[in-house]
Design a protein around this motif. Structure first.
Motif, mmCIF file in Angstrom:
data_model
loop_
_atom_site.group_PDB
_atom_site.id
_atom_site.type_symbol
_atom_site.label_atom_id
_atom_site.label_comp_id
_atom_site.label_asym_id
_atom_site.label_seq_id
_atom_site.Cartn_x
_atom_site.Cartn_y
_atom_site.Cartn_z
ATOM 1 N N ASP A 22 0.800 -1.224 0.000
ATOM 2 C CA ASP A 22 0.000 0.000 0.000
ATOM 3 C C ASP A 22 0.835 1.278 0.000
ATOM 4 O OD1 ASP A 22 -2.436 -1.414 -0.048
ATOM 5 O OD2 ASP A 22 -2.367 -1.658 2.133
ATOM 6 N N GLY A 23 2.051 1.194 -0.528
ATOM 7 C CA GLY A 23 2.908 2.370 -0.597
ATOM 8 C C GLY A 23 2.717 3.138 -1.892
ATOM 9 N N LYS A 24 3.228 4.364 -1.871
ATOM 10 C CA LYS A 24 3.179 5.229 -3.051
ATOM 11 C C LYS A 24 4.550 5.881 -3.225
ATOM 12 C CE LYS A 24 -1.727 6.442 -2.628
ATOM 13 N NZ LYS A 24 -2.073 5.123 -2.956
ATOM 14 N N PRO A 25 4.958 6.139 -4.473
ATOM 15 C CA PRO A 25 6.228 6.822 -4.697
ATOM 16 C C PRO A 25 6.128 8.261 -4.190
ATOM 17 C CG PRO A 25 5.015 6.648 -6.757
ATOM 18 C CD PRO A 25 4.237 5.881 -5.720
ATOM 19 N N PHE A 45 4.253 5.111 2.971
ATOM 20 C CA PHE A 45 3.378 4.071 3.489
ATOM 21 C C PHE A 45 2.337 4.686 4.405
ATOM 22 C CE2 PHE A 45 7.328 1.553 2.816
ATOM 23 C CZ PHE A 45 6.817 0.634 1.918
ATOM 24 N N PRO A 46 1.098 4.168 4.388
ATOM 25 C CA PRO A 46 0.077 4.670 5.310
ATOM 26 C C PRO A 46 0.575 4.570 6.750
ATOM 27 C CG PRO A 46 -0.889 3.149 3.732
ATOM 28 C CD PRO A 46 0.608 3.080 3.552
ATOM 29 N N LEU A 53 6.059 14.118 3.227
ATOM 30 C CA LEU A 53 6.295 13.570 1.896
ATOM 31 C C LEU A 53 5.298 14.109 0.881
ATOM 32 C CD1 LEU A 53 6.927 9.827 2.833
ATOM 33 C CD2 LEU A 53 8.627 11.615 2.456
ATOM 34 N N GLU A 54 5.743 14.184 -0.345
ATOM 35 C CA GLU A 54 4.892 14.591 -1.464
ATOM 36 C C GLU A 54 4.796 13.417 -2.431
ATOM 37 O OE1 GLU A 54 5.275 17.457 -5.386
ATOM 38 O OE2 GLU A 54 6.635 17.770 -3.714
ATOM 39 N N ASN A 55 3.591 12.888 -2.620
ATOM 40 C CA ASN A 55 3.413 11.788 -3.566
ATOM 41 C C ASN A 55 3.722 12.274 -4.979
ATOM 42 O OD1 ASN A 55 2.641 10.060 -1.516
ATOM 43 N ND2 ASN A 55 0.466 10.305 -1.893
ATOM 44 N N ILE A 56 4.355 11.403 -5.753
ATOM 45 C CA ILE A 56 4.702 11.715 -7.139
ATOM 46 C C ILE A 56 4.282 10.539 -8.023
ATOM 47 C CG2 ILE A 56 6.609 13.273 -6.548
ATOM 48 C CD1 ILE A 56 8.550 10.917 -7.149
ATOM 49 N N ARG A 85 8.471 -4.223 5.236
ATOM 50 C CA ARG A 85 8.473 -2.943 4.533
ATOM 51 C C ARG A 85 9.883 -2.372 4.472
ATOM 52 N NH1 ARG A 85 3.287 0.648 6.474
ATOM 53 N NH2 ARG A 85 1.691 -0.611 5.479
ATOM 54 N N PHE A 86 10.858 -3.177 4.821
ATOM 55 C CA PHE A 86 12.248 -2.679 4.809
ATOM 56 C C PHE A 86 12.710 -2.461 3.379
ATOM 57 C CE2 PHE A 86 16.740 -3.477 4.190
ATOM 58 C CZ PHE A 86 17.279 -2.485 5.000
#
Length: 92
Positions: A22-25, A45-46, A53-56, A85-86
């Motif tokens: 469920d992560g985002k760049p 990550f939630p 952080l700024e999602n891209i 999640r490492f």
């Protein structure tokens, strides 16, 4: 269970690993140079440090990743067999 780390430069492998968790760049806010389109890469990550952080887009993420000749060091499972999640960005 083993908790071996792996490294990859493969975009699809990285994207799948991140999205399965469920992560985002993302970029760290305030680190990018808009003219160069760079910055400090992270995975958002939630429940993490989302406010800093700024999602891209994946396109921008992989452009910075490739320009900096990085590799993605990651772990599939913890030593206890839980989903890990490492990750870490390392210079090739």
């Amino acid at each position: 269970m083993m908790s071996d780390s792996k490294t990859t430069k493969d975009h699809e492998t990285i994207k799948n690993w991140v999205e399965e968790r469920d992560g985002k760049p993302a970029l760290v806010k305030g680190t990018g140079d808009n003219a160069k389109g760079s910055g400090l890469l992270r995975i958002n990550f939630p429940g993490g440090a989302e406010e800093s952080l700024e999602n891209i887009s994946w396109e921008k993420f992989f452009s910075i990743f490739d320009e900096n000749n990085l590799e993605f060091l990651y772990q599939e499972e913890t030593k206890d067999g839980d989903e890990s999640r490492f990750f870490k960005f390392v210079n090739k």
